[in-house]
Design a protein around this motif. Sequence first.
Motif, mmCIF file in Angstrom:
data_model
loop_
_atom_site.group_PDB
_atom_site.id
_atom_site.type_symbol
_atom_site.label_atom_id
_atom_site.label_comp_id
_atom_site.label_asym_id
_atom_site.label_seq_id
_atom_site.Cartn_x
_atom_site.Cartn_y
_atom_site.Cartn_z
ATOM 1 N N ALA A 116 0.861 -1.186 0.000
ATOM 2 C CA ALA A 116 0.000 0.000 0.000
ATOM 3 C C ALA A 116 0.892 1.229 0.000
ATOM 4 C CB ALA A 116 -0.922 0.009 1.206
ATOM 5 N N SER A 117 0.519 2.201 -0.785
ATOM 6 C CA SER A 117 1.277 3.437 -0.872
ATOM 7 C C SER A 117 0.444 4.564 -0.289
ATOM 8 C CB SER A 117 1.636 3.725 -2.323
ATOM 9 O OG SER A 117 2.451 2.689 -2.822
ATOM 10 N N GLU A 118 1.135 5.602 0.170
ATOM 11 C CA GLU A 118 0.442 6.675 0.867
ATOM 12 C C GLU A 118 0.876 8.036 0.339
ATOM 13 O OE1 GLU A 118 -0.020 4.460 5.132
ATOM 14 O OE2 GLU A 118 1.915 5.337 4.642
ATOM 15 N N ILE A 119 -0.035 9.001 0.459
ATOM 16 C CA ILE A 119 0.258 10.369 0.056
ATOM 17 C C ILE A 119 0.029 11.262 1.271
ATOM 18 C CG2 ILE A 119 -0.312 12.253 -1.507
ATOM 19 C CD1 ILE A 119 -1.302 10.096 -3.482
ATOM 20 N N TYR A 120 0.982 12.146 1.501
ATOM 21 C CA TYR A 120 0.956 13.042 2.655
ATOM 22 C C TYR A 120 0.989 14.492 2.196
ATOM 23 C CZ TYR A 120 2.501 8.874 5.196
ATOM 24 O OH TYR A 120 2.605 7.618 5.724
ATOM 25 N N HIS A 131 -4.224 10.339 1.551
ATOM 26 C CA HIS A 131 -4.720 9.362 0.574
ATOM 27 C C HIS A 131 -3.906 8.085 0.689
ATOM 28 C CE1 HIS A 131 -6.979 8.312 -3.034
ATOM 29 N NE2 HIS A 131 -5.871 7.865 -3.577
ATOM 30 N N THR A 132 -4.572 6.947 0.566
ATOM 31 C CA THR A 132 -3.906 5.649 0.536
ATOM 32 C C THR A 132 -4.253 4.957 -0.766
ATOM 33 O OG1 THR A 132 -4.013 5.451 2.938
ATOM 34 C CG2 THR A 132 -3.666 3.427 1.713
ATOM 35 N N CYS A 133 -3.253 4.361 -1.381
ATOM 36 C CA CYS A 133 -3.426 3.669 -2.662
ATOM 37 C C CYS A 133 -3.114 2.194 -2.448
ATOM 38 C CB CYS A 133 -2.478 4.233 -3.715
ATOM 39 S SG CYS A 133 -2.442 6.022 -3.796
ATOM 40 N N PRO A 134 -4.116 1.315 -2.479
ATOM 41 C CA PRO A 134 -3.863 -0.109 -2.238
ATOM 42 C C PRO A 134 -3.116 -0.764 -3.393
ATOM 43 C CG PRO A 134 -6.135 0.229 -2.879
ATOM 44 C CD PRO A 134 -5.505 1.594 -2.756
ATOM 45 N N GLU A 135 -2.221 -1.668 -3.050
ATOM 46 C CA GLU A 135 -1.521 -2.478 -4.057
ATOM 47 C C GLU A 135 -0.851 -1.656 -5.145
ATOM 48 O OE1 GLU A 135 -1.123 -5.743 -3.602
ATOM 49 O OE2 GLU A 135 -2.321 -5.555 -1.787
ATOM 50 N N VAL A 136 -0.263 -0.539 -4.757
ATOM 51 C CA VAL A 136 0.407 0.340 -5.711
ATOM 52 C C VAL A 136 1.854 0.515 -5.273
ATOM 53 C CG1 VAL A 136 0.482 2.687 -6.616
ATOM 54 C CG2 VAL A 136 -1.713 1.553 -6.292
ATOM 55 N N ASN A 137 2.785 0.419 -6.204
ATOM 56 C CA ASN A 137 4.197 0.557 -5.874
ATOM 57 C C ASN A 137 4.749 1.942 -6.171
ATOM 58 O OD1 ASN A 137 4.117 -2.139 -5.228
ATOM 59 N ND2 ASN A 137 4.895 -2.787 -7.198
ATOM 60 N N ARG A 138 4.254 2.586 -7.193
ATOM 61 C CA ARG A 138 4.821 3.859 -7.631
ATOM 62 C C ARG A 138 3.699 4.856 -7.908
ATOM 63 N NH1 ARG A 138 9.649 6.529 -7.511
ATOM 64 N NH2 ARG A 138 9.734 7.974 -9.222
ATOM 65 N N ILE A 139 3.858 6.068 -7.418
ATOM 66 C CA ILE A 139 2.864 7.118 -7.599
ATOM 67 C C ILE A 139 3.542 8.306 -8.273
ATOM 68 C CG2 ILE A 139 1.263 8.682 -6.437
ATOM 69 C CD1 ILE A 139 1.342 6.700 -4.067
ATOM 70 N N GLN A 140 2.861 8.911 -9.226
ATOM 71 C CA GLN A 140 3.336 10.132 -9.866
ATOM 72 C C GLN A 140 2.461 11.281 -9.395
ATOM 73 O OE1 GLN A 140 5.961 10.461 -12.178
ATOM 74 N NE2 GLN A 140 5.626 12.618 -11.800
ATOM 75 N N LEU A 141 3.063 12.351 -8.895
ATOM 76 C CA LEU A 141 2.328 13.545 -8.517
ATOM 77 C C LEU A 141 2.396 14.535 -9.684
ATOM 78 C CD1 LEU A 141 3.525 14.004 -4.832
ATOM 79 C CD2 LEU A 141 1.406 12.956 -5.656
ATOM 80 N N ILE A 142 1.249 15.088 -10.060
ATOM 81 C CA ILE A 142 1.170 15.975 -11.211
ATOM 82 C C ILE A 142 0.572 17.307 -10.759
ATOM 83 C CG2 ILE A 142 0.174 16.294 -13.508
ATOM 84 C CD1 ILE A 142 -0.176 13.113 -13.415
ATOM 85 N N VAL A 143 1.301 18.386 -10.988
ATOM 86 C CA VAL A 143 0.818 19.721 -10.651
ATOM 87 C C VAL A 143 0.462 20.434 -11.953
ATOM 88 C CG1 VAL A 143 1.399 21.943 -9.609
ATOM 89 C CG2 VAL A 143 2.234 19.822 -8.574
ATOM 90 N N GLU A 144 -0.755 20.913 -12.015
ATOM 91 C CA GLU A 144 -1.220 21.655 -13.183
ATOM 92 C C GLU A 144 -1.950 22.900 -12.673
ATOM 93 O OE1 GLU A 144 -2.960 21.648 -17.445
ATOM 94 O OE2 GLU A 144 -1.793 20.047 -16.603
#
Length: 194
Positions: A116-120, A131-144
Amino acid sequence: GNNSGIQIQVTAIEGDQLTFRVTYGDYTTAGVWDALGTSVSTVGNSEPVICTDPANGTVYAAYVEGDYSPYRVYVKKWNGTDWEQLGSALQYTGLVMPEVAVCEGEVYLAVGCYGASEIYKLDNGNWIRIHTCPEVNRIQLIVENNQIYAAYELYENSYYRLVITDLKTGELITNNANEIKVQYTSGNASVAYG
């Protein structure tokens, strides 16, 4: 390479032995790059990931320390003189991959971890899980503009589904399980939409 400033000078040839000296160009006064302090970390396990605040150009770095469990994730900000730590280190028992982004002056940290991956979000010097992302290894943060999104692949029914979430509202942007899918065949990714 061309114009790299690297010079190779042969100093001796004896039989099938070649001895040479390599001299590297000195770019410290060229005005191309400036070092930001001495180092973000002296014991980091990985290359730091960096981002800049789109509003003012401030540089941020996230990196991992630790030989094994626990791994510690740090975020630092370049304050013009030195690297300043933001919040406390976050500890994980599995291998982690951080991602950092800034949106409207607020610092976000995604920590990709097996299982599980997490966003702070940094709030008054503390990392608050948003936010918590189940069964995810890599997260991309996108600012627009003034929006920030998290994008990641979620494995479902033999496909990797692309998931995009608005981190400010929590709204799931890709909410249809059949909307966008990524499938890997022999190491090649194909994207299906619809």
